[in-house]
Scaffold this active site. Structure first.
Site, PDB file in Angstrom:
ATOM      1  N   HIS A  19      -4.240   3.897  -6.074  1.00 23.71           N
ATOM      2  CA  HIS A  19      -3.944   2.513  -5.701  1.00 23.71           C
ATOM      3  C   HIS A  19      -2.885   1.828  -6.565  1.00 23.71           C
ATOM      4  O   HIS A  19      -2.339   0.786  -6.171  1.00 23.71           O
ATOM      5  CB  HIS A  19      -5.237   1.695  -5.768  1.00 23.71           C
ATOM      6  CG  HIS A  19      -5.306   0.564  -4.783  1.00 23.71           C
ATOM      7  ND1 HIS A  19      -4.197  -0.089  -4.298  1.00 23.71           N
ATOM      8  CD2 HIS A  19      -6.359  -0.034  -4.187  1.00 23.71           C
ATOM      9  CE1 HIS A  19      -4.566  -1.044  -3.462  1.00 23.71           C
ATOM     10  NE2 HIS A  19      -5.868  -1.017  -3.367  1.00 23.71           N
ATOM     11  N   TYR A  61     -14.396 -11.359  -3.541  1.00 25.94           N
ATOM     12  CA  TYR A  61     -12.982 -11.003  -3.419  1.00 25.94           C
ATOM     13  C   TYR A  61     -12.719 -10.566  -1.980  1.00 25.94           C
ATOM     14  O   TYR A  61     -13.410  -9.693  -1.445  1.00 25.94           O
ATOM     15  CB  TYR A  61     -12.637  -9.854  -4.366  1.00 25.94           C
ATOM     16  CG  TYR A  61     -11.267  -9.253  -4.138  1.00 25.94           C
ATOM     17  CD1 TYR A  61     -10.156  -9.782  -4.784  1.00 25.94           C
ATOM     18  CD2 TYR A  61     -11.077  -8.169  -3.287  1.00 25.94           C
ATOM     19  CE1 TYR A  61      -8.887  -9.239  -4.574  1.00 25.94           C
ATOM     20  CE2 TYR A  61      -9.825  -7.622  -3.074  1.00 25.94           C
ATOM     21  CZ  TYR A  61      -8.734  -8.164  -3.722  1.00 25.94           C
ATOM     22  OH  TYR A  61      -7.490  -7.630  -3.517  1.00 25.94           O
TER      23      TYR A  61
END
Length: 642
Positions: free
Chosen positions: A356, A465
């Site tokens: 990522h 989130y």
């Protein structure tokens, strides 16, 4: 194209000859001065594999819109402080909120004002293609010393081909590799249609890997590579899938090579060095330094590969196993540092696991969507009369020291594997169509289901989130959508079975929740959230050698930073299942979800032990059921018991 794109197209004529992919200023810790490396820039002879080298032949360069993208804005400090307090409100008592408000006001009038001004001054010195958060965000990923397994790498799962003959392991692997290589060549040669998103991540999509360091990792590219690294039963193979001109080798020859690999009669290598890539980064850095003394050729095969293909010797039994295998997999048959790995199981389930730090879902999904479109055009390969691409076996050298450390790495991997869980949650009662008819945002309903599920399970709100993309800004990545709001809390409370809210009152609360969520999403998409702004100021303060800011030692910050719900949505016909990733906190949940036209589903993950996980998943379902009743004008409380 929408109006914005049309304006970009009018302006891009001035910059069409420029390519950010050929310019070092667009590369992040790259090993080359050119995205395209030394591969010749010509069409050449179309290879015999169906479809040739390219998915598209755009006359306008892929990167033509890059120069027209706006720079990610630095939010107004007062707005950031106000948004922060709004996000804190549902998490705090009145006394806690009053104390935090005082702390925020002091920050706004004092050190926060100075740091914000310093950010504005620093922005003037940045390269035009870099945003104020660019370097700090890379540091956040690359300086994190935790394992990338579960903590960082997500997975996306390809949809099956409508022709079942192309859903076997060998056929799916052959066709997806071929289509992925076509995407690579089209991107490499700037033949993709212009993309209305920042191109800075795209150079690291192929021919790249993450290299561990003691204090900081590095993303490195190898633009001259022409081979694919294939992992099968823990063994590693190299296949030159591009010829000397950089063109794709014959598809039939590729399939024969993969068949040769699968037919390798050697016993599985349970000592695969891929276990090491799941270690914490400093430890992996130390091991890698030792490995390079005798295993540099082995490491080069994987590091320099265009990408990695993992052929798993596993038949999955259900969608939960598909998700878990793509996310964690078989440690001896993985290399988690690679920019991305295409994983194909024995029963033909395919997915992409990606590292990522270099890039986000927008970049990966651009590849997946294009690859899947091309894949659907494929037909079964007939291999009679063809010769395979030569397959090179690459075996590591094991010293006693490496074998000892490998056992430790295997043990840590197995602990992470057995200590995590992923389930496939589905609800068929409604989808986007019904929600829009009710006058709500589909994403607001998705997020409300998560909030209600958490409230019913834990009796409180939690730091949440939701990923919001800022890819349409130069070097934009993501902004946090704080989808736990006062409005979602009010809804969650009103849906309690012993609460006295009437149906009309609940409907009013739902509409307010949707309106608030839409506003939060728009702010994030416009770079007007508060998380990245605060993160940049905190990072600048640390670089200045100052003590930690009071805002971040405030106990209320700890509540918000404890992400109990980490959520993200990706939707596409190319995907069969949902985005899957690990939870952020030890007792939290990771939720990759999708609201489709007629249904809702999610990949829900947690770390074990978690005594509340089953209850949480059940509460997602009953929360969705109660929302459905309201959409239908029913009083769901009449059929429920307290």
């Amino acid at each position: 194209y929408n109006t914005t794109n049309l304006l970009h197209l009018l302006r891009m004529l001035k910059v069409a000859s420029k390519s950010c992919l050929n310019d070092t200023r667009y590369l992040v810790h790259a090993a080359s001065n050119s995205y395209l490396g030394t591969v010749p820039r010509h069409l050449g002879t179309v290879p015999s594999g169906a479809g040739g080298n390219y998915l598209h032949h755009s006359d306008t360069p892929t990167t033509a819109l890059q120069e027209t993208l706006p720079r990610l804005p630095i939010p107004n400090l007062a707005d950031t402080c106000a948004r922060y307090l709004n996000a804190q409100r549902p998490l705090l008592t009145d006394a806690e909120f009053a104390a935090t408000s005082d702390t925020v006001n002091k920050f706004k009038k004092g050190v926060g004002r100075d740091l914000h001004a310093a950010l504005l001054d620093r922005e003037k010195t940045l390269h035009p293609q870099h945003s104020y958060i660019h370097h700090a965000w890379l540091d956040m990923y690359q300086c994190d010393r935790g394992s990338v397994l579960l903590n960082s790498n997500p997975v996306l799962t390809y949809s099956d081909h409508p022709d079942s003959a192309l859903n076997t392991q060998i056929d799916k692997a052959t066709q997806l590799v071929t289509s992925t290589l076509r995407y690579f060549c089209t991107l490499r040669d700037n033949k993709l249609p212009p993309i209305n998103a920042c191109m800075m991540q795209f150079p690291l999509l192929f021919q790249s890997t993450r290299i561990p360091g003691k204090t900081r990792d590095e993303n490195v590219r190898f633009p001259d590579s022409r081979h694919l690294a294939v992992l099968h039963k823990g063994h590693v193979y190299s296949i030159d899938v591009l010829d000397s001109r950089g063109e794709i080798r014959d598809t039939v020859a590729l399939q024969l090579a993969l068949e040769e690999i699968i037919a390798d009669s050697r016993a599985p290598n349970k000592q695969g060095l891929g276990y090491f890539t799941a270690l914490e980064r400093e430890e992996w850095s130390n091991v890698r330094a030792e490995l390079e003394a005798q295993n540099k050729p082995f490491l080069d095969v994987i590091d320099k590969a265009i990408f990695v293909l993992c052929l798993d010797d596993l038949k999955t039994q259900n969608s939960g196993e598909v998700l878990k295998n793509g996310l964690v997999g078989e440690g001896h048959n993985r290399w988690f540092d690679k920019s991305f790995s295409l994983v194909v199981t024995q029963d033909g389930k395919a997915g992409v696991n990606w590292e990522h730090s270099w890039g986000d879902g927008v970049t990966i999904m651009h590849m997946i969507n294009n690859v899947h479109t091309d894949y659907l055009r494929q037909v079964p390969v007939k291999s009679a009369g063809s010769e395979a691409i030569p397959v090179v076996r690459v075996d590591p050298v094991y010293s006693d020291s490496i074998l000892g450390q490998l056992e430790k790495a295997k043990s840590q991997y197995e602990a992470a594997n057995s200590g995590s869980k992923v389930v496939d949650f589905n609800f068929g009662g409604f989808g986007k169509s019904a929600i829009k008819k009710f006058g709500m945002s589909p994403d607001s309903v998705s997020q409300l289901i998560f909030q209600m599920g958490y409230w019913r399970t834990h009796g409180e709100c939690v730091g949440t989130y939701e990923s919001g993309s800022t890819a349409h800004y130069r070097s934009g990545r993501t902004e946090t959508i704080r989808s736990c709001s006062t409005e979602t809390k009010n809804c969650s409370v009103a849906f309690d079975y012993d609460h006295q809210a009437s149906l009309s009152e609940i409907v009013d609360l739902l509409k307010k929740t949707s309106s608030k969520h839409v506003s939060l999403c728009k702010e994030a998409a416009q770079g007007e959230g508060f998380d990245r702004h605060l993160f940049a100021m905190r990072t600048m303060n640390r670089h200045q050698g100052e003590k930690e800011l009071e805002l971040f030692t405030d106990p209320s910050w700890g509540k918000m930073a404890n992400i109990g719900l980490s959520t993200s949505t990706v939707g596409s016909p190319a995907l069969q299942l949902y985005l899957a990733f690990g939870a952020v906190s030890s007792q939290g949940y990771g939720i990759g979800y999708l609201m489709s036209k007629e249904s809702f589903g999610a990949a829900v993950s947690c770390y074990l032990p978690n005594d509340h996980f089953s209850d949480f998943v059940d509460n997602l379902g009953n929360s969705a059921e109660d929302l459905l009743a309201v959409f239908q004008g029913k009083n769901f409380k009449l059929s429920r018991t307290v």
